[in-house]
Design a protein around this motif. Sequence first.
Motif, PDB file in Angstrom:
ATOM      1  N   UNK A   1       0.800  -1.219   0.000  1.00 50.09           N
ATOM      2  CA  UNK A   1       0.000   0.000   0.000  1.00 50.09           C
ATOM      3  C   UNK A   1       0.835   1.272   0.000  1.00 50.09           C
ATOM      4  N   UNK A   2       2.049   1.222   0.510  1.00 51.18           N
ATOM      5  CA  UNK A   2       2.908   2.414   0.517  1.00 51.18           C
ATOM      6  C   UNK A   2       3.805   2.485  -0.717  1.00 51.18           C
ATOM      7  N   UNK A   3       3.759   1.485  -1.567  1.00 53.76           N
ATOM      8  CA  UNK A   3       4.612   1.414  -2.749  1.00 53.76           C
ATOM      9  C   UNK A   3       3.813   1.521  -4.048  1.00 53.76           C
ATOM     10  N   UNK A   4       2.616   2.028  -3.990  1.00 52.35           N
ATOM     11  CA  UNK A   4       1.723   2.047  -5.160  1.00 52.35           C
ATOM     12  C   UNK A   4       2.291   2.903  -6.282  1.00 52.35           C
ATOM     13  N   UNK A   5       2.962   3.981  -5.985  1.00 54.37           N
ATOM     14  CA  UNK A   5       3.431   4.885  -7.032  1.00 54.37           C
ATOM     15  C   UNK A   5       4.468   4.240  -7.948  1.00 54.37           C
ATOM     16  N   UNK A   6       5.101   3.165  -7.513  1.00 45.97           N
ATOM     17  CA  UNK A   6       6.078   2.463  -8.340  1.00 45.97           C
ATOM     18  C   UNK A   6       5.400   1.829  -9.554  1.00 45.97           C
ATOM     19  N   UNK A   7       4.129   1.495  -9.435  1.00 47.13           N
ATOM     20  CA  UNK A   7       3.424   0.785 -10.491  1.00 47.13           C
ATOM     21  C   UNK A   7       2.791   1.705 -11.527  1.00 47.13           C
ATOM     22  N   UNK A   8       2.870   2.997 -11.348  1.00 37.38           N
ATOM     23  CA  UNK A   8       2.343   3.931 -12.349  1.00 37.38           C
ATOM     24  C   UNK A   8       3.352   4.102 -13.480  1.00 37.38           C
ATOM     25  N   UNK A   9       2.844   4.321 -14.673  1.00 36.91           N
ATOM     26  CA  UNK A   9       3.717   4.534 -15.824  1.00 36.91           C
ATOM     27  C   UNK A   9       4.308   5.944 -15.781  1.00 36.91           C
ATOM     28  N   UNK A  10       5.547   6.059 -16.201  1.00 31.83           N
ATOM     29  CA  UNK A  10       6.204   7.353 -16.285  1.00 31.83           C
ATOM     30  C   UNK A  10       6.206   7.818 -17.739  1.00 31.83           C
ATOM     31  N   UNK A  11       6.472   9.065 -17.942  1.00 30.58           N
ATOM     32  CA  UNK A  11       6.412   9.610 -19.301  1.00 30.58           C
ATOM     33  C   UNK A  11       7.473   9.004 -20.211  1.00 30.58           C
ATOM     34  N   UNK A  12       8.571   8.522 -19.658  1.00 30.58           N
ATOM     35  CA  UNK A  12       9.640   7.979 -20.494  1.00 30.58           C
ATOM     36  C   UNK A  12       9.676   6.448 -20.518  1.00 30.58           C
ATOM     37  N   UNK A  13       8.650   5.781 -20.002  1.00 34.64           N
ATOM     38  CA  UNK A  13       8.575   4.326 -20.076  1.00 34.64           C
ATOM     39  C   UNK A  13       8.279   3.882 -21.500  1.00 34.64           C
ATOM     40  N   UNK A  14       8.873   2.771 -21.911  1.00 32.26           N
ATOM     41  CA  UNK A  14       8.605   2.296 -23.276  1.00 32.26           C
ATOM     42  C   UNK A  14       7.192   1.756 -23.452  1.00 32.26           C
TER      43      UNK A  14
END
Length: 112
Positions: free
Chosen positions: A99-112
């Motif tokens: 629950x505290x690591x959710x932001x790791x699973x969001x896509x970033x603008x530079x992800x392929x």
Amino acid sequence: QVFILDALAQYDTKDTREAEMIIERVVPRLQHVNGAVVMSAVKVILKNVERSGRSETTFPIYRKLAPSLVSLLSAEPEVQYVALRNINLIVQRYPTLLQHEVKVFFCKYNDP
């Protein structure tokens, strides 16, 4: 190390003290470089936590599991795939684990 950890995962502990002792001995393997060792250590820990009878809110080991699982996502794509499949199964069983690591699973603008 993977074979030893898999054997520990299949071992039935006699009491909660023995399960907690196994957990304490396996925790350093969460910092290992090899992803297979980390996943085997997670398996041993989760099985012994169930045997210890403690809930996920009262057992402090859950705070150590999340960073180890998230660190697997910075490996090669093949390892990431296996890690994500395993994380999916783990989160289904323990929903509050990441629950505290959710932001790791969001896509970033530079992800392929």
